[in-house]
Design a protein around this motif. Structure first.
Motif, PDB file in Angstrom:
ATOM      1  N   LYS A   3      48.076 -22.100  -8.406  1.00 20.66           N
ATOM      2  CA  LYS A   3      49.132 -22.377  -9.372  1.00 20.66           C
ATOM      3  C   LYS A   3      50.038 -21.158  -9.520  1.00 20.66           C
ATOM      4  CE  LYS A   3      46.582 -25.658 -12.239  1.00 20.66           C
ATOM      5  NZ  LYS A   3      46.092 -25.951 -13.603  1.00 20.66           N
ATOM      6  N   ALA A   4      51.327 -21.402  -9.699  1.00 19.89           N
ATOM      7  CA  ALA A   4      52.266 -20.316  -9.972  1.00 19.89           C
ATOM      8  C   ALA A   4      52.313 -20.116 -11.480  1.00 19.89           C
ATOM      9  CB  ALA A   4      53.652 -20.662  -9.438  1.00 19.89           C
ATOM     10  N   GLU A  42      63.530 -18.519 -12.109  1.00 13.69           N
ATOM     11  CA  GLU A  42      62.101 -18.222 -12.082  1.00 13.69           C
ATOM     12  C   GLU A  42      61.731 -17.385 -13.310  1.00 13.69           C
ATOM     13  OE1 GLU A  42      59.830 -19.207  -9.964  1.00 13.69           O
ATOM     14  OE2 GLU A  42      60.828 -19.713  -8.071  1.00 13.69           O
ATOM     15  N   LYS A 126      55.914 -30.067 -13.639  1.00 19.00           N
ATOM     16  CA  LYS A 126      55.897 -30.478 -12.239  1.00 19.00           C
ATOM     17  C   LYS A 126      57.246 -31.059 -11.818  1.00 19.00           C
ATOM     18  CE  LYS A 126      51.732 -29.481 -10.846  1.00 19.00           C
ATOM     19  NZ  LYS A 126      51.544 -28.480  -9.763  1.00 19.00           N
ATOM     20  N   GLN A 129      59.826 -28.177 -11.575  1.00 16.92           N
ATOM     21  CA  GLN A 129      59.596 -27.387 -10.369  1.00 16.92           C
ATOM     22  C   GLN A 129      60.212 -28.061  -9.148  1.00 16.92           C
ATOM     23  OE1 GLN A 129      55.237 -27.012 -10.743  1.00 16.92           O
ATOM     24  NE2 GLN A 129      55.501 -24.804 -10.564  1.00 16.92           N
ATOM     25  N   LYS A 130      60.013 -29.362  -9.050  1.00 15.81           N
ATOM     26  CA  LYS A 130      60.518 -30.109  -7.900  1.00 15.81           C
ATOM     27  C   LYS A 130      62.037 -30.178  -7.905  1.00 15.81           C
ATOM     28  CE  LYS A 130      60.067 -34.550  -5.515  1.00 15.81           C
ATOM     29  NZ  LYS A 130      59.398 -35.893  -5.524  1.00 15.81           N
ATOM     30  N   LYS A 135      58.945 -22.024  -8.752  1.00 15.54           N
ATOM     31  CA  LYS A 135      57.490 -22.021  -8.831  1.00 15.54           C
ATOM     32  C   LYS A 135      56.996 -21.475 -10.172  1.00 15.54           C
ATOM     33  CE  LYS A 135      56.643 -21.568  -3.868  1.00 15.54           C
ATOM     34  NZ  LYS A 135      55.998 -20.729  -2.801  1.00 15.54           N
ATOM     35  N   LYS A 136      57.490 -20.291 -10.533  1.00 19.08           N
ATOM     36  CA  LYS A 136      56.971 -19.627 -11.729  1.00 19.08           C
ATOM     37  C   LYS A 136      57.789 -19.994 -12.963  1.00 19.08           C
ATOM     38  CE  LYS A 136      54.786 -15.678  -9.487  1.00 19.08           C
ATOM     39  NZ  LYS A 136      54.648 -14.203  -9.476  1.00 19.08           N
TER      40      LYS A 136
END
Length: 215
Positions: A3-4, A42, A126, A129-130, A135-136
């Motif tokens: 996981k980030a 990020e 999620k 992120q997509k 990621k973070k």
């Protein structure tokens, strides 16, 4: 799969409140949030008030009378006792008034807490992120609470994803070398308090914001 995770050991942060239109019951939470974000950096935490999460889930009820509200409070609580001013309840492991059921900014209805704030935070993270290719990032769902014998409300985390919610100092030395035995910092609750302060409690229409962690 690793996981980030955003590191909670930030030295400073930037808080950005987003003014929005009124969120209507049944609206899509992801579409609503992303409608106000052009770019998601990020190391950011997207903070959303629990009220719009609950509205997205249609977690509302019509106020008929005091008896109806009492039944709903009991149904939503693991423990409930009537006091002079409010119902003192335990819900989701937290002590709160009236199981978190709120009438403010509800347009004549009762708004309950989200069904599962941790799950809602995870799902929203999620999707973010997509969409933004990051990621973070973290997601934090907040509510406001009172402290006995203190004026005013402060923020509390109902659910979060993408960062460590507690910073543990146990076993580490203080400035004089003495090791901590008990101290832990509630990172999620501290972030929630900063967020609730900026979002406001009235008609500000700032129902979510961004916290950007700075090195």
């Amino acid at each position: 799969m690793t996981k980030a995770i955003i590191s909670p050991n930030m030295s400073s942060m930037r808080v950005k409140a987003i003014k929005t239109k009124i969120f209507n019951e049944g609206e899509n939470l992801f579409s609503f949030v992303t409608g106000y974000i052009k770019k998601l950096p990020e190391e950011s935490v997207v903070v959303v008030t629990s009220k719009i999460v609950a509205l997205a889930e249609r977690r509302t009820a019509i106020i008929k009378d005091a008896k109806t509200k009492e039944k709903l409070i009991r149904k939503e609580s693991q423990f409930a006792i009537s006091t002079k001013y409010v119902w003192l309840t335990i819900k989701d492991g937290l002590v709160m008034a009236s199981a978190g059921i709120d009438e403010s900014n509800a347009n004549g209805k009762l708004i309950l807490l989200p069904k599962n704030s941790f799950a809602a935070a995870h799902v929203l993270r999620k999707k973010l992120q997509k969409k933004y290719g990051v990621k973070k990032i973290g997601v934090l769902i907040t509510d406001s609470r009172t402290i006995p014998f203190r004026l005013g409300v402060h923020g509390v985390a109902l659910g979060y994803a993408g960062f460590e919610g507690v910073r543990n100092y146990v076993g580490t030395p203080d400035i004089f070398g003495r090791k901590f035995k008990f101290v832990q910092t509630g990172v999620a609750d501290c972030l929630a308090t900063a967020a609730v302060l900026v979002m406001g409690e009235g008609n500000e229409q700032r129902r979510w914001l961004l916290l950007k962690m700075l090195p």
